[in-house]
Design a protein around this motif. Structure first.
Motif: not given
Ligand code: ADP
Ligand code: 5SP
Length: 487
Positions: A351-354, A336-338, A475-478, A376-377
């Motif tokens: 402008d970035t979105r979740g 999840f990208l918060p 993976r999150y960091s990409l 979030v973490a």
């Protein structure tokens, strides 16, 4: 009965008022909520009248719980960066624009064109940022010129409440440094304001965080049951106040705080102003006279509240924590990208979105809600790695509503790979505001002495290594760059 000091925090979700005795023991507390207005996508506003009504109700309710204790001071804290525009009569011209409002991208560009990004960072510690107050003022100049023409005073949220309570309009460095036009010498930067054709006289006097800002007006006394003339102490922005309440100061480096409020914040004190040259984390004044770095995830607790309101409105936050426990570390592959409100650290991108990614038919609500907690973490870990490049941090004291959850604390400790210490009672910024007020009225000679009374019964959460999180973080960091292409 003993004296008590009141701390009041004007948060995003609501106001919390707490009475604390001079030995640091909470005696009573009250909360009231108020609505968050979103008149357009990316816009967040609140009515200052709602803040005042909720605060007076909370103070009146608190007074009735004092059981003979007498209040001797009131300290303020609150959500940072908001803009409360007042006319010549001290009346609110339009709804307050908040810290997580994203309408000011064009204003940010105009400020950086006029001043220069590196010049801004060197002067104020930060580049121009959409959530800060200065871009809101520039937005008002062009988007609502009739309102701007009536403008006589610009106040931050807690300082507006202080103005209503005392009739005095002042601010203090920890909140004022979040406007984007207070320089690192703790003065309004006339060069920046002149370049933007903004009158420096619109901004209030800057006093120290422990200074008495004014005294309670008799009409407020009659509505709250507090004594007329009660000293009201300037206090601090919510994160600085929360840090003071945890004993985090520039004289004890490498020990920071982690706040999971609507926003998520990594707060690390520093004894000298060393900005991030890329502005990916903030540099602000601390309420103790020093400075601090701040990494901010705009939707932290706010992301969980969004999940609850959207998918589980009949459940309590505790139910969602139990649900998350039914998934596994790594949320069985779901990420999840918060970025539900754009994002500050490290991208500074309104402008970035979740997003959730890697969903399959096998996934359940438990995986989705756990992915929110882990996302979030992960976001806060990105910020913490940048802060640690400037000043290392080994221990974080946890505060904010999210710190009430052992489930979230465990996830945060393991993903941040940091030792977390959570106070037994989560009082947050309001408690720190009370500590600042104690020093302000001389109940304690200085903050170092006041820190001696802080509760020491913190719950310690030691980090555990978890390969699932390390793989998921890679993976999150990409995600941010990968999802840019599909906006
Ligand atoms: N029991 C709980 N477990 C997990 N998260 C919680 C719990 N209670 C509150 N929260 C989270 O804390 C957030 C509110 O934290 P708070 O510090 O009061 O925010 P703010 O100061 O921004 O109003 C909520 O939006 C929610 O996400
Ligand atoms: O914008 C920031 C810090 O820069 C936020 O920390 C706001 O100050 C709101 O705080 P919460 O309501 O999330 O506690």
């Amino acid at each position: 009965m003993a004296d008590v000091v009141i701390g009041l925090d004007l948060g995003t979700g609501g106001v919390r008022a707490i009475a604390v005795d001079l030995q640091g023991k909470p005696i009573a507390q009250t909360t009231r909520s108020y609505p968050l207005l979103t008149p357009q996508p990316g816009w967040t506003e609140q009515n200052p009248a709602d803040w005042v009504a909720a605060s007076l109700e909370a103070l009146s309710d608190l007074t009735q719980k004092l059981n003979g204790h007498s209040a001797t001071a009131l300290g303020l804290s609150g959500q940072m960066h908001g803009m409360v525009p007042l006319d010549a009569d001290g009346k609110v011209i339009r709804a307050a624009i908040l810290w997580n409002d994203q309408r000011t991208g064009t204003a940010v560009d105009a400020i950086e064109t006029a001043i220069g990004r590196q010049e801004l960072i060197q002067r104020t510690g930060n580049p121009a940022i959409t959530g800060f107050q200065l871009p809101k003022v520039v937005w008002l100049q062009t988007a609502e010129p009739q309102a701007y023409d009536r403008l006589q005073q610009i106040l931050l949220p807690k300082d507006y409440l202080g103005y209503v309570l005392t009739g005095e309009a002042v601010t203090e460095p920890s909140d004022a440094s979040g406007t984007g036009c207070l320089n690192l010498a703790r003065q309004w930067d006339a060069d920046i304001l002149n370049a933007l054709e903004i009158d420096v006289g619109l901004f209030p006097a800057v006093v120290e965080s422990t200074a008495i800002a004014g005294r309670l007006k008799s009409e407020i006394a009659s509505r709250t049951g507090l004594p007329a003339g009660l000293p009201v102490v300037a206090g601090g922005g919510d994160n600085a106040a929360a840090a003071i309440g945890l004993g985090i100061s520039s004289s004890h480096l490498n020990r920071g705080s982690l706040s999971i409020g609507t926003s998520g914040v990594i707060f690390v004190p520093c004894d000298r102003p060393v900005p991030d040259p890329e502005g990916r984390v903030h540099l602000f004044c601390h309420a103790d006279g020093g400075y601090h770095l701040l990494g901010v995830t705009l939707a932290a607790g706010g992301a969980l509240r969004w999940y609850k309101d959207t998918f589980a409105s009949k459940l309590a936050f505790t139910d969602l924590m139990e649900m998350a426990e039914r998934s596994l570390p790594g949320a069985r592959g779901v990420l999840f990208l918060p970025h539900l409100a754009g994002e500050r650290s490290p991208y500074l991108d309104p402008d970035t979105r979740g997003a959730w990614v890697n969903l399959s038919l096998a996934h359940t609500q438990a995986d989705l809600v756990r992915a929110v907690l882990e996302g979030v973490a992960f976001s806060l870990r990105t910020a913490m790695e940048i802060v640690s490049e400037i000043t290392p941090v080994h221990q974080l004291l946890a505060t904010g509503g999210g710190a009430r959850s052992n489930t979230w604390l465990r996830i945060l400790a393991d993903i941040l790979q940091a030792e977390l210490m959570a106070p037994s009672s989560e009082e947050g910024a309001a408690y720190g505001a009370a500590i600042l007020a104690m020093v302000g009225v001389g109940a304690h000679p200085d903050l170092e002495a006041a820190f001696e009374i802080l509760p020491q019964d913190n719950k310690v959460v030691q980090p555990q290594a978890n390969p699932a999180y390390e793989a998921a973080f890679k993976r999150y960091s990409l995600l941010y760059e990968a999802l840019k292409a599909v906006r």
